[in-house]
Design a protein around this motif. Structure first.
Motif, PDB file in Angstrom:
ATOM      1  N   UNK A 394       0.807  -1.220   0.000  1.00 29.78           N
ATOM      2  CA  UNK A 394       0.000   0.000   0.000  1.00 29.78           C
ATOM      3  C   UNK A 394       0.840   1.270   0.000  1.00 29.78           C
ATOM      4  N   UNK A 395       2.055   1.214   0.555  1.00 33.81           N
ATOM      5  CA  UNK A 395       2.908   2.407   0.598  1.00 33.81           C
ATOM      6  C   UNK A 395       3.691   2.622  -0.693  1.00 33.81           C
ATOM      7  N   UNK A 396       3.652   1.659  -1.613  1.00 34.30           N
ATOM      8  CA  UNK A 396       4.380   1.770  -2.876  1.00 34.30           C
ATOM      9  C   UNK A 396       3.445   2.278  -3.958  1.00 34.30           C
ATOM     10  N   UNK A 397       3.798   3.420  -4.538  1.00 32.94           N
ATOM     11  CA  UNK A 397       2.936   4.075  -5.522  1.00 32.94           C
ATOM     12  C   UNK A 397       3.679   4.221  -6.848  1.00 32.94           C
ATOM     13  N   UNK A 398       3.017   3.837  -7.938  1.00 35.09           N
ATOM     14  CA  UNK A 398       3.553   4.024  -9.290  1.00 35.09           C
ATOM     15  C   UNK A 398       4.933   3.384  -9.456  1.00 35.09           C
ATOM     16  N   UNK A 399       5.082   2.175  -8.914  1.00 33.44           N
ATOM     17  CA  UNK A 399       6.343   1.453  -9.071  1.00 33.44           C
ATOM     18  C   UNK A 399       6.055   0.044  -9.567  1.00 33.44           C
ATOM     19  N   UNK A 400       7.048  -0.572 -10.197  1.00 30.95           N
ATOM     20  CA  UNK A 400       6.876  -1.943 -10.679  1.00 30.95           C
ATOM     21  C   UNK A 400       7.257  -2.965  -9.627  1.00 30.95           C
ATOM     22  N   UNK A 401       8.135  -2.566  -8.683  1.00 31.76           N
ATOM     23  CA  UNK A 401       8.545  -3.455  -7.600  1.00 31.76           C
ATOM     24  C   UNK A 401       8.385  -2.743  -6.266  1.00 31.76           C
ATOM     25  N   UNK A 402       7.762  -3.415  -5.319  1.00 31.29           N
ATOM     26  CA  UNK A 402       7.548  -2.825  -3.995  1.00 31.29           C
ATOM     27  C   UNK A 402       8.847  -2.835  -3.201  1.00 31.29           C
ATOM     28  N   UNK A 403       9.095  -1.722  -2.496  1.00 29.93           N
ATOM     29  CA  UNK A 403      10.326  -1.602  -1.707  1.00 29.93           C
ATOM     30  C   UNK A 403      10.081  -1.166  -0.269  1.00 29.93           C
ATOM     31  N   UNK A 404       8.822  -0.800   0.048  1.00 29.29           N
ATOM     32  CA  UNK A 404       8.551  -0.230   1.368  1.00 29.29           C
ATOM     33  C   UNK A 404       8.114  -1.257   2.408  1.00 29.29           C
ATOM     34  N   UNK A 405       8.052  -2.502   2.032  1.00 31.69           N
ATOM     35  CA  UNK A 405       7.652  -3.524   2.994  1.00 31.69           C
ATOM     36  C   UNK A 405       6.142  -3.635   3.144  1.00 31.69           C
ATOM     37  N   UNK A 406       5.713  -4.515   4.034  1.00 33.88           N
ATOM     38  CA  UNK A 406       4.291  -4.755   4.238  1.00 33.88           C
ATOM     39  C   UNK A 406       3.605  -3.521   4.812  1.00 33.88           C
ATOM     40  N   UNK A 407       2.399  -3.246   4.343  1.00 32.02           N
ATOM     41  CA  UNK A 407       1.673  -2.068   4.803  1.00 32.02           C
ATOM     42  C   UNK A 407       0.172  -2.325   4.750  1.00 32.02           C
ATOM     43  N   UNK A 408      -0.570  -1.522   5.499  1.00 33.16           N
ATOM     44  CA  UNK A 408      -2.031  -1.577   5.474  1.00 33.16           C
ATOM     45  C   UNK A 408      -2.568  -0.174   5.256  1.00 33.16           C
ATOM     46  N   UNK A 409      -3.805  -0.106   4.806  1.00 33.07           N
ATOM     47  CA  UNK A 409      -4.403   1.176   4.434  1.00 33.07           C
ATOM     48  C   UNK A 409      -5.309   1.703   5.544  1.00 33.07           C
ATOM     49  N   UNK A 410      -5.234   2.996   5.777  1.00 31.07           N
ATOM     50  CA  UNK A 410      -6.122   3.692   6.700  1.00 31.07           C
ATOM     51  C   UNK A 410      -7.198   4.391   5.869  1.00 31.07           C
ATOM     52  N   UNK A 411      -8.489   4.276   6.210  1.00 27.43           N
ATOM     53  CA  UNK A 411      -9.032   3.869   7.507  1.00 27.43           C
ATOM     54  C   UNK A 411      -9.397   2.400   7.658  1.00 27.43           C
ATOM     55  N   UNK A 412      -9.028   1.546   6.725  1.00 30.47           N
ATOM     56  CA  UNK A 412      -9.448   0.148   6.805  1.00 30.47           C
ATOM     57  C   UNK A 412      -8.532  -0.710   7.659  1.00 30.47           C
ATOM     58  N   UNK A 413      -7.441  -0.144   8.160  1.00 28.76           N
ATOM     59  CA  UNK A 413      -6.469  -0.940   8.901  1.00 28.76           C
ATOM     60  C   UNK A 413      -6.996  -1.361  10.259  1.00 28.76           C
TER      61      UNK A 413
END
Length: 422
Positions: A394-413
């Motif tokens: 969820x923290x990776x935007x407009x990229x082909x490979x994720x680099x920021x690790x596991x994430x959750x979205x607010x307000x659904x977290x």
């Protein structure tokens, strides 16, 4: 599940909630017991914006720039939080006398807000710092204020900087704020010190119909009703009649788009009684924002696509003191707050399709949204929120490979409890 299906699943699950005012009120108690001394301060941890990083820093903000609509957010006391947790459990317990006995916003404020004495001390201190007090939230948990950047930096012992992130220009407080020790520990967050805005959680899907011209298949309301077996509910008259859904956003819309969808889907025509638009007061000029408008259209069309006889209320924020869609200071989160705190409540069901990953919002604001969600639930309101289309990236935007690790979205977290995830 694609975004349209997920949105509809949330709407379908929420058609059958109703609100009845509760009668229980317990008065809150004074918490600011000592004198407010500006020379005796304490840091409010977690109030610096997490994206206010040196690698993005473009220097200090203009000290004479006006900043409107900032606010101090107060946490519930431990006793109030325990009381609220108990009430929320009892409101869902059929054996409890508080079962479905929802509070009104006024009752919530009397029981869980700050006292008038405490608020008077806070507003007096803000005014002593040269700041203008704009108002107190209906829940009595927020005090909003305005001033220049220089005045706010001096009063809150912080610095506002400009930042350039992925081609977007922002401002935010680079340091945690410090407030008089007499009430610093009661402050949960300070809102409005940045112009980072929540993002639509839709990135790759566009609202479409089944096409008899191209032969391509897209999801229409009738398809959804078949897939999720709603026809038996419709036959029993359970189709949203007598219910209201508030959809929050941050753009003007073209109602011709809504009319076209209703016509193509065979839904009842839009009228002043089944479709209402409300701009959040005090949020400045509202304009059409292309990406946000696509999101708003999708949310509005599919809410009515499932709950075809419900009243739909579109509650949207203007730009605040900003002048463009990507430089706004008010946003969909302000619309969410308004949908919760208005009296009478605009709807027992609130749908929001905006958010961001927890790491981009910061702990203090995440806790603020949790407090909002619990307030809504105590008043008989259910919030339907998006998990996002990027899963754990969820923290990776407009990229082909994720680099920021596991994430959750607010307000659904998980940290923002009492929100239905779709």
């Amino acid at each position: 599940m694609n975004k349209a299906c997920a949105h509809l699943a949330g709407a379908a699950a929420l058609l059958f909630f109703s609100v009845a005012p509760g009668s229980t009120q317990i008065s809150s108690r004074d918490r600011i017991l000592g004198s407010v001394d500006s020379a005796d301060t304490a840091t409010v941890r977690g109030t610096a914006h997490p994206l206010a990083q040196s690698r993005f820093d473009q220097g200090r903000s203009d000290p004479i720039q006006q900043l409107n609509g900032a606010s101090l957010v107060f946490r519930l006391s431990p006793a109030q939080q325990a009381d609220l947790n108990r009430l929320l459990r009892e409101q869902q317990d059929p054996s409890s006398p508080n079962y479905h006995q929802w509070l009104t916003p006024v009752q919530y404020a009397a029981r869980f807000g700050m006292t008038k004495n405490d608020l008077a001390k806070v507003t007096s201190w803000l005014q002593s710092q040269g700041l203008t007090v704009d108002g107190i939230s209906r829940s009595r948990t927020e005090v909003s204020f305005s001033g220049t950047v220089g005045q706010i930096e001096y009063a809150l012992k912080t610095e506002l900087h400009n930042y350039s992130i992925e081609g977007e220009q922002h401002f935010a407080n680079a340091l945690d704020v410090a407030l008089p020790a007499a009430f610093a520990s009661e402050v949960l967050a300070v809102r409005g010190l940045n112009n980072f805005q929540p993002k639509s959680r839709l990135r790759r899907v566009s609202p479409q119909f089944t096409s008899s011209i191209t032969g391509n298949h897209f999801l229409a309301p009738g398809d959804f009703a078949t897939i999720y077996d709603l026809h038996s509910l419709y036959s029993a008259g359970i189709d949203g009649s007598g219910q209201t859904i508030a959809v929050v956003g941050q753009t003007l819309i073209s109602t011709t788009d809504i009319d076209a969808f209703r016509t193509a889907a065979g839904l009842p025509a839009r009228t002043s009684s089944n479709f209402v638009q409300v701009q959040v007061p005090g949020t400045g000029t509202a304009i059409h924002c292309s990406g946000d408008e696509t999101e708003a259209d999708l949310d509005l069309e599919w809410s009515e696509g499932v709950a075809k006889n419900a009243q739909i209320k579109y509650i949207y924020a203007g730009l605040g003191t900003g002048t463009a869609c990507d430089h706004r200071t008010k946003n969909a989160f302000d619309a969410l707050k308004y949908a919760i705190e208005s009296d009478p409540a605009p709807a027992p069901i609130i749908s929001i399709s905006y958010g961001n990953c927890e790491a981009n919002l910061g702990t203090s604001f995440v806790r603020t949204m949790q407090q909002w969600a619990q307030e809504a639930n105590a008043q008989g309101q259910t919030i339907s929120g998006p998990a996002g289309d990027d899963g754990a990236a969820d923290c990776d935007v407009k990229v082909t490979s994720a680099t920021h690790g596991l994430a959750v979205d607010v307000p659904a977290s998980g940290d923002v409890q009492n929100v239905i995830v779709r």
